[in-house]
Each structure stands twice: as structure tokens, then as C-alpha cells.
Design a protein around this motif. Structure first.
Motif, PDB file in Angstrom:
ATOM      1  N   LEU A 299       0.776  -1.182  -0.025  1.00  0.00           N
ATOM      2  CA  LEU A 299      -0.009  -0.078   0.162  1.00  0.00           C
ATOM      3  C   LEU A 299       0.739   1.270  -0.086  1.00  0.00           C
ATOM      4  CD1 LEU A 299      -2.629  -0.989   2.461  1.00  0.00           C
ATOM      5  CD2 LEU A 299      -3.032  -1.120   0.121  1.00  0.00           C
ATOM      6  N   THR A 300       2.214   1.137   0.177  1.00  0.00           N
ATOM      7  CA  THR A 300       3.145   2.371   0.341  1.00  0.00           C
ATOM      8  C   THR A 300       4.175   2.068  -0.397  1.00  0.00           C
ATOM      9  OG1 THR A 300       3.840   1.536   2.610  1.00  0.00           O
ATOM     10  CG2 THR A 300       2.208   3.226   2.503  1.00  0.00           C
ATOM     11  N   PRO A 301       4.084   1.688  -1.684  1.00  0.00           N
ATOM     12  CA  PRO A 301       5.229   1.395  -2.687  1.00  0.00           C
ATOM     13  C   PRO A 301       5.754   2.870  -3.209  1.00  0.00           C
ATOM     14  CG  PRO A 301       3.234   1.549  -3.869  1.00  0.00           C
ATOM     15  CD  PRO A 301       2.606   1.785  -2.512  1.00  0.00           C
ATOM     16  N   PRO A 302       7.043   2.829  -3.752  1.00  0.00           N
ATOM     17  CA  PRO A 302       7.806   3.923  -4.273  1.00  0.00           C
ATOM     18  C   PRO A 302       6.867   5.134  -4.952  1.00  0.00           C
ATOM     19  CG  PRO A 302       9.146   1.906  -4.315  1.00  0.00           C
ATOM     20  CD  PRO A 302       7.756   1.469  -4.029  1.00  0.00           C
ATOM     21  N   ASP A 303       6.097   4.490  -5.934  1.00  0.00           N
ATOM     22  CA  ASP A 303       5.168   5.492  -6.429  1.00  0.00           C
ATOM     23  C   ASP A 303       4.490   6.312  -5.554  1.00  0.00           C
ATOM     24  OD1 ASP A 303       5.843   4.963  -9.334  1.00  0.00           O
ATOM     25  OD2 ASP A 303       4.263   3.293  -9.533  1.00  0.00           O
ATOM     26  N   ASP A 304       4.008   5.782  -4.422  1.00  0.00           N
ATOM     27  CA  ASP A 304       3.139   6.442  -3.526  1.00  0.00           C
ATOM     28  C   ASP A 304       4.142   7.339  -2.820  1.00  0.00           C
ATOM     29  OD1 ASP A 304       0.672   6.760  -1.777  1.00  0.00           O
ATOM     30  OD2 ASP A 304       1.974   6.302  -0.170  1.00  0.00           O
ATOM     31  N   SER A 305       5.227   7.108  -2.626  1.00  0.00           N
ATOM     32  CA  SER A 305       6.327   7.759  -1.868  1.00  0.00           C
ATOM     33  C   SER A 305       6.776   9.171  -2.877  1.00  0.00           C
ATOM     34  CB  SER A 305       7.565   7.004  -1.536  1.00  0.00           C
ATOM     35  OG  SER A 305       7.302   5.746  -0.703  1.00  0.00           O
ATOM     36  N   VAL A 306       7.008   8.784  -3.963  1.00  0.00           N
ATOM     37  CA  VAL A 306       7.190   9.950  -4.993  1.00  0.00           C
ATOM     38  C   VAL A 306       6.188  11.066  -4.683  1.00  0.00           C
ATOM     39  CG1 VAL A 306       7.457  10.857  -7.295  1.00  0.00           C
ATOM     40  CG2 VAL A 306       8.474   8.584  -6.499  1.00  0.00           C
ATOM     41  N   ALA A 307       4.825  10.815  -4.788  1.00  0.00           N
ATOM     42  CA  ALA A 307       3.678  11.658  -4.795  1.00  0.00           C
ATOM     43  C   ALA A 307       3.530  12.459  -3.292  1.00  0.00           C
ATOM     44  CB  ALA A 307       2.364  10.874  -5.080  1.00  0.00           C
ATOM     45  N   THR A 308       3.990  11.509  -2.148  1.00  0.00           N
ATOM     46  CA  THR A 308       4.072  12.417  -0.861  1.00  0.00           C
ATOM     47  C   THR A 308       5.224  13.277  -0.994  1.00  0.00           C
ATOM     48  OG1 THR A 308       3.135  10.443   0.138  1.00  0.00           O
ATOM     49  CG2 THR A 308       4.340  11.642   1.707  1.00  0.00           C
ATOM     50  N   MET A 309       6.311  12.777  -1.320  1.00  0.00           N
ATOM     51  CA  MET A 309       7.558  13.707  -1.413  1.00  0.00           C
ATOM     52  C   MET A 309       7.342  14.920  -2.439  1.00  0.00           C
ATOM     53  SD  MET A 309       9.231  12.371   0.992  1.00  0.00           S
ATOM     54  CE  MET A 309      10.533  13.791   0.825  1.00  0.00           C
ATOM     55  N   SER A 310       6.660  14.752  -3.477  1.00  0.00           N
ATOM     56  CA  SER A 310       6.464  16.031  -4.202  1.00  0.00           C
ATOM     57  C   SER A 310       5.552  16.839  -3.734  1.00  0.00           C
ATOM     58  CB  SER A 310       5.749  15.420  -5.647  1.00  0.00           C
ATOM     59  OG  SER A 310       6.536  14.531  -6.315  1.00  0.00           O
ATOM     60  N   LEU A 311       4.697  16.260  -2.845  1.00  0.00           N
ATOM     61  CA  LEU A 311       3.620  17.380  -2.123  1.00  0.00           C
ATOM     62  C   LEU A 311       4.537  18.234  -1.017  1.00  0.00           C
ATOM     63  CD1 LEU A 311       0.857  18.395  -2.296  1.00  0.00           C
ATOM     64  CD2 LEU A 311       0.321  16.494  -0.574  1.00  0.00           C
ATOM     65  N   ILE A 312       5.441  17.390  -0.139  1.00  0.00           N
ATOM     66  CA  ILE A 312       6.292  17.913   0.489  1.00  0.00           C
ATOM     67  C   ILE A 312       7.162  19.279   0.352  1.00  0.00           C
ATOM     68  CG2 ILE A 312       8.245  17.469   2.369  1.00  0.00           C
ATOM     69  CD1 ILE A 312       6.716  15.025   3.066  1.00  0.00           C
ATOM     70  N   ASP A 313       7.612  18.762  -1.053  1.00  0.00           N
ATOM     71  CA  ASP A 313       8.468  19.749  -1.600  1.00  0.00           C
ATOM     72  C   ASP A 313       7.719  21.071  -2.028  1.00  0.00           C
ATOM     73  OD1 ASP A 313      10.737  17.933  -1.460  1.00  0.00           O
ATOM     74  OD2 ASP A 313      10.968  17.622  -3.667  1.00  0.00           O
ATOM     75  N   ALA A 314       6.724  20.541  -2.593  1.00  0.00           N
ATOM     76  CA  ALA A 314       5.752  21.989  -3.039  1.00  0.00           C
ATOM     77  C   ALA A 314       5.271  23.000  -1.719  1.00  0.00           C
ATOM     78  CB  ALA A 314       4.513  21.381  -3.556  1.00  0.00           C
ATOM     79  N   ILE A 315       5.074  22.221  -0.352  1.00  0.00           N
ATOM     80  CA  ILE A 315       4.743  22.827   0.612  1.00  0.00           C
ATOM     81  C   ILE A 315       6.017  23.640   1.104  1.00  0.00           C
ATOM     82  CG2 ILE A 315       4.303  22.546   3.018  1.00  0.00           C
ATOM     83  CD1 ILE A 315       2.355  19.943   2.415  1.00  0.00           C
ATOM     84  N   TYR A 316       7.024  23.323   0.857  1.00  0.00           N
ATOM     85  CA  TYR A 316       8.385  23.824   1.437  1.00  0.00           C
ATOM     86  C   TYR A 316       8.427  25.208   0.372  1.00  0.00           C
ATOM     87  CZ  TYR A 316      10.573  20.923   5.087  1.00  0.00           C
ATOM     88  OH  TYR A 316      10.628  20.315   6.308  1.00  0.00           O
ATOM     89  N   GLU A 317       8.232  24.951  -0.783  1.00  0.00           N
ATOM     90  CA  GLU A 317       8.284  25.934  -1.977  1.00  0.00           C
ATOM     91  C   GLU A 317       7.493  27.010  -1.574  1.00  0.00           C
ATOM     92  OE1 GLU A 317       8.454  26.750  -6.650  1.00  0.00           O
ATOM     93  OE2 GLU A 317       8.131  24.723  -5.818  1.00  0.00           O
ATOM     94  N   ALA A 318       6.120  26.814  -1.328  1.00  0.00           N
ATOM     95  CA  ALA A 318       5.129  27.566  -1.164  1.00  0.00           C
ATOM     96  C   ALA A 318       5.501  28.334   0.611  1.00  0.00           C
ATOM     97  CB  ALA A 318       3.995  26.870  -0.836  1.00  0.00           C
ATOM     98  N   ALA A 319       6.005  27.965   1.331  1.00  0.00           N
ATOM     99  CA  ALA A 319       6.357  28.641   2.602  1.00  0.00           C
ATOM    100  C   ALA A 319       7.630  29.295   2.586  1.00  0.00           C
ATOM    101  CB  ALA A 319       6.637  27.484   3.676  1.00  0.00           C
ATOM    102  N   GLY A 320       8.489  29.230   1.198  1.00  0.00           N
ATOM    103  CA  GLY A 320       9.556  29.994   1.019  1.00  0.00           C
ATOM    104  C   GLY A 320      10.928  29.422   1.526  1.00  0.00           C
ATOM    105  N   LEU A 321      10.709  28.018   1.895  1.00  0.00           N
ATOM    106  CA  LEU A 321      11.850  27.383   2.263  1.00  0.00           C
ATOM    107  C   LEU A 321      12.403  26.489   1.374  1.00  0.00           C
ATOM    108  CD1 LEU A 321      10.656  26.361   6.080  1.00  0.00           C
ATOM    109  CD2 LEU A 321      12.053  28.156   4.987  1.00  0.00           C
ATOM    110  N   PRO A 322      13.657  26.201   1.153  1.00  0.00           N
ATOM    111  CA  PRO A 322      14.280  24.981   0.216  1.00  0.00           C
ATOM    112  C   PRO A 322      13.869  23.543   0.525  1.00  0.00           C
ATOM    113  CG  PRO A 322      15.926  25.741   2.014  1.00  0.00           C
ATOM    114  CD  PRO A 322      15.009  26.678   2.210  1.00  0.00           C
ATOM    115  N   PRO A 323      13.523  22.809  -0.416  1.00  0.00           N
ATOM    116  CA  PRO A 323      13.383  21.468  -0.239  1.00  0.00           C
ATOM    117  C   PRO A 323      14.853  20.838   0.763  1.00  0.00           C
ATOM    118  CG  PRO A 323      12.803  21.907  -2.284  1.00  0.00           C
ATOM    119  CD  PRO A 323      13.535  23.102  -1.965  1.00  0.00           C
ATOM    120  N   ARG A 324      14.350  19.833   1.150  1.00  0.00           N
ATOM    121  CA  ARG A 324      15.753  19.122   2.133  1.00  0.00           C
ATOM    122  C   ARG A 324      16.717  18.703   0.909  1.00  0.00           C
ATOM    123  NH1 ARG A 324      14.403  21.856   6.142  1.00  0.00           N
ATOM    124  NH2 ARG A 324      13.572  23.056   4.632  1.00  0.00           N
ATOM    125  N   PRO A 325      17.964  18.720   1.356  1.00  0.00           N
ATOM    126  CA  PRO A 325      19.089  18.362   0.438  1.00  0.00           C
ATOM    127  C   PRO A 325      19.108  16.772   0.196  1.00  0.00           C
ATOM    128  CG  PRO A 325      19.939  19.073   2.391  1.00  0.00           C
ATOM    129  CD  PRO A 325      18.146  19.477   2.662  1.00  0.00           C
TER     130      PRO A 325
END
Length: 325
Positions: A299-325
Motif C-alpha cells: 500500500l506504500t510503494p515507491p510510486d506512492d512515496s514519490v507523490a508524498t515527497m512531491s507534495l512535501i517539496d511543494a509545501i516547502y516551496e510555498a512556505a519560502g523554504l528550500p526542499p531538503r537536500p
């Protein structure tokens, strides 16, 4: 199944060692840590037969079928990739990687190998999460208008690795990954970030101690995630969904074996349902073994992880912070 543990992490006893005692056919067979002495102490305490002198040696151990990765966030991608290259199944702690690009690399490396690579969102394998997801999938609430999820807990130790930017730290990564993943599970499709606000550390303004984000859902609904490791909201682990026919409210979706509450109001009629029983980690490990055996869907394969991490990156960008390195 023989599993090796990378790192003598605090989460490993509950997430794997004790869970293995409740799941048949699983042996935690080896451990490695940066400090061999620490690994040896961990092995004695938990009855693990083999201590390896390095992560590389554990990953290369031909007697192991799978590797559990509970390392700091910033090391997840590196060692998941190493385990895949060695032909091992992987159970990797969340967040899956530091950012979406890393998650995509892991996904691509795992594709076509036949290996199970599972992100350890343990709550997703509990009957409560299945009930939550089923209520959305089966349309019990009608069209979804609003989804709100939160994961807030106090961690005032600002020297902790979970606050280190270089190790992919931050409240959104450590606490918020739950809220982001749960919101995705309860959304009628992939959400889009519209705004985000972070509270940051004085000593490193790249690192968030709290994060709030607003989102839009497919079909016109809206969403909100709240995450913190230090803010005025000390403890809040909730999910709430509002639809055209009713409302679903969940207290403590993350560890429902502890006090939790599920309530559903549909067409004006309210009912509560109880969930408890085995820990989420037992459900997760049982599902991992079954997925390796071809008897359970990951239920939590890499495809699902890519979608979660993409949303996390987008939240950081919207908050004016860099994605994690």
C-alpha cells in the motif's frame, strides 16, 4: 524471512523487533551501526545473532532477505538504493527520502527487480486506516468538500537530528509526512498546494519547527495540513473529512492501538466505531512479509512515496523554504 537492521535506532525495537515476535516466520537476524559497540549492545538486548561492522557489510550479507532502514532521513535514499542493488527487499522508515527527486531515483531503481520496497507508514496497514480510506472510496460522505489532517507533538530538543537541515530535518518531514500522507489517502485525487506558512528555528531559518499548508483537491474541495514539533499546539493527531452527505472525524489515526476515536455522521445519523487490537507495526510487518510472498498489496510503494515527497517539496516551496537536500 531474515531481516537486517541498519542502525540501532530508537524506533527499531517497537517498529521491527517486537513486531517480529508477533509475526510468524520473521527473524531479525543482523544489525549494523556506525559504532560497532552500540550495535553489539543493541544485539544483546534484543537477541540478534549477528553484528556487522558497517552498513555495507550488512547490506552485502547473503543470508539476509530484507533490510530495515530506520536511519536519519537524509540517509534513507542512499541505503535503500544500496539494498536494492544487493537484491534485498526494503522496509524504509518515513519520510522515504529527502525530496521527490531522490524518491524517483529509488522508484526507478526498484522497478522491474521484483523486490518489495515499502515506506513504513505503519498506520496505513491498520484496520482503522482501511476503514478511513474505504469511507472515501465508497462515497459514504458524498462529494468531498474539505479534508484536514494534523500531526503535532512536542520535541523541544533543538539539537536533535530531526532539526538538522543537512539530514533532511524539519517538522514537515518528521511529523508532517504523516499529515501529508493521510491527507492524500483521504483526498479524491492528488491535491495541489495553494499556500503554506512555516515557523522556523532561530539558529537555522531553513528548518521548520511548525508548518501549516492549504491545498485544493480535485473536484473543487479544499484541504489543510498542520504539523509541528514545537509550537503552541503541543499535541494534535487528527483527521477530519467533510462531504456533501456528512463528516468523518478521527482522533489518533497514527497509533490507534492507543486511545483513539472514529466517528461518522452521514445524513444526520452519527455513529462511532472502535479500533484497537494489535499495534500498527505488527500489521505493517505482516503486510511486508505477505507482499514479499505475493499475498498482499504493498500500500506504500515507491510510486506512492514519490507523490508524498512531491507534495512535501511543494509545501516547502510555498512556505519560502528550500526542499531538503
Amino acid at each position: 524471512m531474515r531481516i537486517g537492521v541498519l542502525g540501532a535506532a530508537r524506533i527499531a525495537p517497537a517498529a521491527l523487533v517486537r513486531a517480529a515476535g508477533a509475526v510468524g516466520g520473521v527473524e531479525v537476524a543482523a544489525v549494523a551501526a556506525r559504532d560497532r559497540g552500540r550495535a553489539a549492545t543493541f544485539a544483546r538486548r534484543h537477541g540478534i545473532a549477528t553484528v556487522h561492522g558497517s552498513y555495507e557489510d550488512l547490506v552485502a550479507d547473503p543470508s539476509l532477505d530484507a533490510v530495515y532502514v530506520p536511519l536519519p532521513n537524509g540517509l534513507h535514499a542512499q541505503w535503500t538504493l544500496a539494498a536494492i542493488a544487493a537484491g534485498k527487499h526494503v522496509l524504509c522508515e518515513k519520510p522515504f527520502t529527502s525530496n521527490a527527486a531522490q524518491a524517483a531515483r529509488v522508484r526507478d531503481a526498484a522497478a522491474g527487480t521484483g523486490l518489495v520496497v515499502m515506506e513504513a507508514f505503519h498506520y496505513r496497514y491498520h484496520p482503522l486506516a482501511r476503514r478511513m480510506a474505504g469511507a472515501i472510496r465508497e462515497g459514504e460522505l458524498g462529494a468531498i468538500e474539505r479534508v484536514e489532517t494534523s500531526m503535532c507533538f512536542p520535541l523541544p530538543r533543538f539539537g536533535d537530528i530531526r532539526y538538522q537541515y543537512e539530514l533532511a530535518g524539519g517538522a514537515l518531514m518528521d511529523a508532517g509526512c504523516y499529515a501529508v500522507h493521510c491527507l492524500r489517502m483521504l483526498s479524491p485525487g492528488e491535491p495541489t498546494v495553494t499556500s503554506a506558512t512555516a515557523r522556523t528555528l532561530h539558529r537555522d531559518p531553513r528548518v521548520d519547527r511548525a508548518m501549516t499548508a492549504e491545498l485544493v483537491l480535485p473536484g473543487g474541495g479544499t484541504g489543510r495540513i498542520q504539523a509541528s514539533m514545537w509550537s503552541s499546539t503541543l499535541l494534535r493527531i487528527r483527521a477530519r473529512v467533510v462531504g456533501t452527505r456528512g463528516t468523518m472525524s478521527v482522533f489518533n489515526y497514527a497509533t490507534p492501538q492507543l486511545p483513539s476515536r472514529f466517528s461518522l455522521t452521514v445524513d444526520g445519523r452519527r455513529r462511532q466505531e472502535r479500533f484497537g487490537g494489535e499495534p500498527t507495526y505488527v500489521h505493517q510487518l505482516r503486510a511486508f512479509v505477505a507482499a514479499v510472498d505475493g499475498k498482499h498489496t504493498n500500500l506504500t510503494p515507491p510510486d506512492d512515496s514519490v507523490a508524498t515527497m512531491s507534495l512535501i517539496d511543494a509545501i516547502y516551496e510555498a512556505a519560502g523554504l528550500p526542499p531538503r537536500p
